[in-house]
Write a protein that holds these residues in place. Sequence first.
Motif, PDB file in Angstrom:
ATOM      1  N   UNK A  84      64.803  65.493  91.422  1.00  0.00           N
ATOM      2  CA  UNK A  84      64.632  65.639  89.974  1.00  0.00           C
ATOM      3  C   UNK A  84      66.022  65.799  89.345  1.00  0.00           C
ATOM      4  N   UNK A  85      66.422  64.825  88.539  1.00  0.00           N
ATOM      5  CA  UNK A  85      67.769  64.880  87.941  1.00  0.00           C
ATOM      6  C   UNK A  85      67.678  65.414  86.517  1.00  0.00           C
ATOM      7  N   UNK A  86      68.741  66.099  86.113  1.00  0.00           N
ATOM      8  CA  UNK A  86      68.777  66.633  84.756  1.00  0.00           C
ATOM      9  C   UNK A  86      69.160  65.516  83.788  1.00  0.00           C
ATOM     10  N   UNK A  87      68.522  65.489  82.647  1.00  0.00           N
ATOM     11  CA  UNK A  87      68.785  64.515  81.588  1.00  0.00           C
ATOM     12  C   UNK A  87      70.258  64.601  81.168  1.00  0.00           C
ATOM     13  N   UNK A  88      70.994  63.458  81.201  1.00  0.00           N
ATOM     14  CA  UNK A  88      72.421  63.517  80.870  1.00  0.00           C
ATOM     15  C   UNK A  88      72.692  63.706  79.373  1.00  0.00           C
ATOM     16  N   UNK A  89      71.709  63.441  78.527  1.00  0.00           N
ATOM     17  CA  UNK A  89      71.941  63.572  77.083  1.00  0.00           C
ATOM     18  C   UNK A  89      71.917  65.032  76.665  1.00  0.00           C
ATOM     19  N   UNK A  90      72.689  65.381  75.625  1.00  0.00           N
ATOM     20  CA  UNK A  90      72.666  66.787  75.208  1.00  0.00           C
ATOM     21  C   UNK A  90      71.286  67.200  74.698  1.00  0.00           C
ATOM     22  N   UNK A  91      70.967  68.473  74.865  1.00  0.00           N
ATOM     23  CA  UNK A  91      69.695  69.004  74.356  1.00  0.00           C
ATOM     24  C   UNK A  91      69.730  68.935  72.830  1.00  0.00           C
ATOM     25  N   UNK A  92      68.638  68.485  72.185  1.00  0.00           N
ATOM     26  CA  UNK A  92      68.654  68.391  70.719  1.00  0.00           C
ATOM     27  C   UNK A  92      68.892  69.747  70.055  1.00  0.00           C
ATOM     28  N   UNK A  93      69.351  69.670  68.846  1.00  0.00           N
ATOM     29  CA  UNK A  93      69.660  70.883  68.090  1.00  0.00           C
ATOM     30  C   UNK A  93      68.360  71.564  67.614  1.00  0.00           C
ATOM     31  N   UNK A  94      68.249  72.861  67.833  1.00  0.00           N
ATOM     32  CA  UNK A  94      67.105  73.635  67.335  1.00  0.00           C
ATOM     33  C   UNK A  94      67.476  74.217  65.974  1.00  0.00           C
ATOM     34  N   UNK A  95      66.450  74.588  65.169  1.00  0.00           N
ATOM     35  CA  UNK A  95      66.761  75.106  63.830  1.00  0.00           C
ATOM     36  C   UNK A  95      67.614  76.377  63.891  1.00  0.00           C
ATOM     37  N   UNK A  96      68.408  76.591  62.872  1.00  0.00           N
ATOM     38  CA  UNK A  96      69.180  77.838  62.763  1.00  0.00           C
ATOM     39  C   UNK A  96      68.184  79.000  62.767  1.00  0.00           C
ATOM     40  N   UNK A  97      68.540  80.087  63.427  1.00  0.00           N
ATOM     41  CA  UNK A  97      67.650  81.244  63.454  1.00  0.00           C
ATOM     42  C   UNK A  97      66.643  81.197  64.599  1.00  0.00           C
ATOM     43  N   UNK A  98      66.597  80.089  65.331  1.00  0.00           N
ATOM     44  CA  UNK A  98      65.713  80.005  66.488  1.00  0.00           C
ATOM     45  C   UNK A  98      66.138  81.083  67.485  1.00  0.00           C
TER      46      UNK A  98
ATOM     47  N   UNK B  93      71.497  76.409  91.800  1.00  0.00           N
ATOM     48  CA  UNK B  93      70.079  76.113  91.561  1.00  0.00           C
ATOM     49  C   UNK B  93      69.894  74.949  90.582  1.00  0.00           C
ATOM     50  N   UNK B  94      70.257  73.765  91.062  1.00  0.00           N
ATOM     51  CA  UNK B  94      70.135  72.576  90.203  1.00  0.00           C
ATOM     52  C   UNK B  94      68.681  72.319  89.803  1.00  0.00           C
ATOM     53  N   UNK B  95      67.730  72.661  90.670  1.00  0.00           N
ATOM     54  CA  UNK B  95      66.310  72.439  90.321  1.00  0.00           C
ATOM     55  C   UNK B  95      65.915  73.295  89.123  1.00  0.00           C
ATOM     56  N   UNK B  96      66.437  74.535  89.062  1.00  0.00           N
ATOM     57  CA  UNK B  96      66.105  75.397  87.922  1.00  0.00           C
ATOM     58  C   UNK B  96      66.689  74.809  86.638  1.00  0.00           C
ATOM     59  N   UNK B  97      67.898  74.277  86.738  1.00  0.00           N
ATOM     60  CA  UNK B  97      68.511  73.649  85.565  1.00  0.00           C
ATOM     61  C   UNK B  97      67.628  72.500  85.088  1.00  0.00           C
ATOM     62  N   UNK B  98      67.182  71.664  86.033  1.00  0.00           N
ATOM     63  CA  UNK B  98      66.329  70.522  85.649  1.00  0.00           C
ATOM     64  C   UNK B  98      65.028  71.019  85.028  1.00  0.00           C
ATOM     65  N   UNK B  99      64.460  72.074  85.592  1.00  0.00           N
ATOM     66  CA  UNK B  99      63.199  72.627  85.061  1.00  0.00           C
ATOM     67  C   UNK B  99      63.400  73.115  83.628  1.00  0.00           C
TER      68      UNK B  99
ATOM     69  N   UNK C 250      72.638  79.988  85.135  1.00  0.00           N
ATOM     70  CA  UNK C 250      73.159  80.958  84.157  1.00  0.00           C
ATOM     71  C   UNK C 250      74.297  80.317  83.353  1.00  0.00           C
ATOM     72  N   UNK C 251      75.217  79.667  84.059  1.00  0.00           N
ATOM     73  CA  UNK C 251      76.337  79.002  83.384  1.00  0.00           C
ATOM     74  C   UNK C 251      75.851  77.844  82.524  1.00  0.00           C
ATOM     75  N   UNK C 252      74.847  77.150  83.047  1.00  0.00           N
ATOM     76  CA  UNK C 252      74.275  76.012  82.296  1.00  0.00           C
ATOM     77  C   UNK C 252      73.653  76.509  80.987  1.00  0.00           C
ATOM     78  N   UNK C 253      72.847  77.585  81.071  1.00  0.00           N
ATOM     79  CA  UNK C 253      72.188  78.091  79.861  1.00  0.00           C
ATOM     80  C   UNK C 253      73.221  78.614  78.857  1.00  0.00           C
ATOM     81  N   UNK C 254      74.257  79.277  79.363  1.00  0.00           N
ATOM     82  CA  UNK C 254      75.318  79.771  78.484  1.00  0.00           C
ATOM     83  C   UNK C 254      75.937  78.602  77.698  1.00  0.00           C
ATOM     84  N   UNK C 255      76.162  77.478  78.375  1.00  0.00           N
ATOM     85  CA  UNK C 255      76.731  76.315  77.693  1.00  0.00           C
ATOM     86  C   UNK C 255      75.746  75.732  76.684  1.00  0.00           C
ATOM     87  N   UNK C 256      74.472  75.704  77.042  1.00  0.00           N
ATOM     88  CA  UNK C 256      73.450  75.209  76.105  1.00  0.00           C
ATOM     89  C   UNK C 256      73.453  76.086  74.853  1.00  0.00           C
TER      90      UNK C 256
END
Length: 443
Positions: free
Chosen positions: A1-15, A368-374, A432-438
Amino acid sequence: MATNPHPIPQFPAGFQWGVSTSAHQIEGAASRREPSVWDAFTDTPGRVKDGSTAAVACDHYHRYAEDVALLRELGVGAYRFSVSWPRVQSTGGLDFYDRLVDELCAAGVRPVPTLFHWDLPLSLEEAGGWLNRGTAERFAEYVAVVVERLGDRVHQWITLNEPAEHTLLGHALGTHAPGRQLMFDALPAAHHQLLAHGLAVRALRAAGVADIGIANSHGPTWPASEEPADLEAAGFYDLLLNQLFADPLLLGRYPEGIDALMPGEPGDIEADLKVISEPVDWYGINYYAPTRVGAPQGSEIEFGGVTMPAELPFSVREIEGRPVTDFGWPVVPEGLTELLTGFAERYGDRLPPVVITENGCSYEGIDDQERIAYLDGHIRALHRAMEAGVDVRGYFVWSLLDNFEWAEGYARRFGLVHVDFETLERTPKASYGWLRDVLRAQG
Ligand code: GBH
């Protein structure tokens, strides 16, 4: 299971971005609280798979400052933890939450406590537990004590965690504490938890709280086939997992066929439903996976760590062709989109804004690349539901730390941060590092 290479879309301010934990699973310091149903359960040999207990767990009770620093570094706006009722019952127990809340506020992380995450004081269990209506009243009294102490700094509250799972696993099947095996006679435990929720909403309102939710476990039910017997079984499972816990809150009634199984006279139930349907400010959903359900197969089945007895009017089947987590749960991100659009359709303007109060997976390892993909897949699926018009205001990952995973003991690791249960050392995983960057990219 590979992680999508495109950036995660922007969520509304205040999310609201957050992570979740629960008291019994991380705190330890068991001698500094009254015993709970989970202490009694884990002391009974054979109940927890690796024979472990939560007496120490992550020792968060003593290491909370280190854990709050991890939250701050991660960059989450909110932290969902739970208040241990048996700890509040013991002298000085509330002092711990006082310190934790202060530490969170100083770190700029919003505290979002859950008031009940399955650790009922054993003394209340001995008086009948959730089968006793009085437990709902005791809960409201305890809630009033907690909000009195923390309400100057805590503005967002969650009443209960997953009364569905606590009823099913704890009271119907007995694979979780308190270990009752009542099958359908467990339904009064569901009713009394829902009543406790409504009474807690009233207690919180009386204290001036304006930001209240619940964390209910939901997922789409997929029928095994289009055969009538499979459709009927899947419909019934959907009713038990989803409608039984959402309808009374959002529509003020039980699904048809269930009301007759509830305790008390019909008139009493009507009055209780008025309490249960006290408006909440948002509706919390814990999502992990859909469930494939078909007609009963006449034999016991092992599923997702649970043994389902043969006499149930449905059977849980495998979802094929999907990667599975270490727990054996299938990875189905679009199930989250389907769940949310389905909720918006069923409940319409009775559905308040939604918060995903838990979503996550168990995998071994620090890289934990699988967790990142999840997580990546589920965050995108959430965004798609919002694009389709569902009003979602927040997303919390289960969990900050590897922790005591109930009947699985320490064998299942859901954390963004690895915990060595010998040394209690914390090590941030790749996720953890992945989520921090997101979160940084979200601003
Ligand atoms: C939550 O329960 C709890 O709130 C939390 O304390 C716990 O640590 C966390 O989840 C992880 O377990 O059909 O095989 O795909 C989650 C209850 C029950 C949700 C089983 C997922 C589907 C299993 N779960 N369910 S499967």
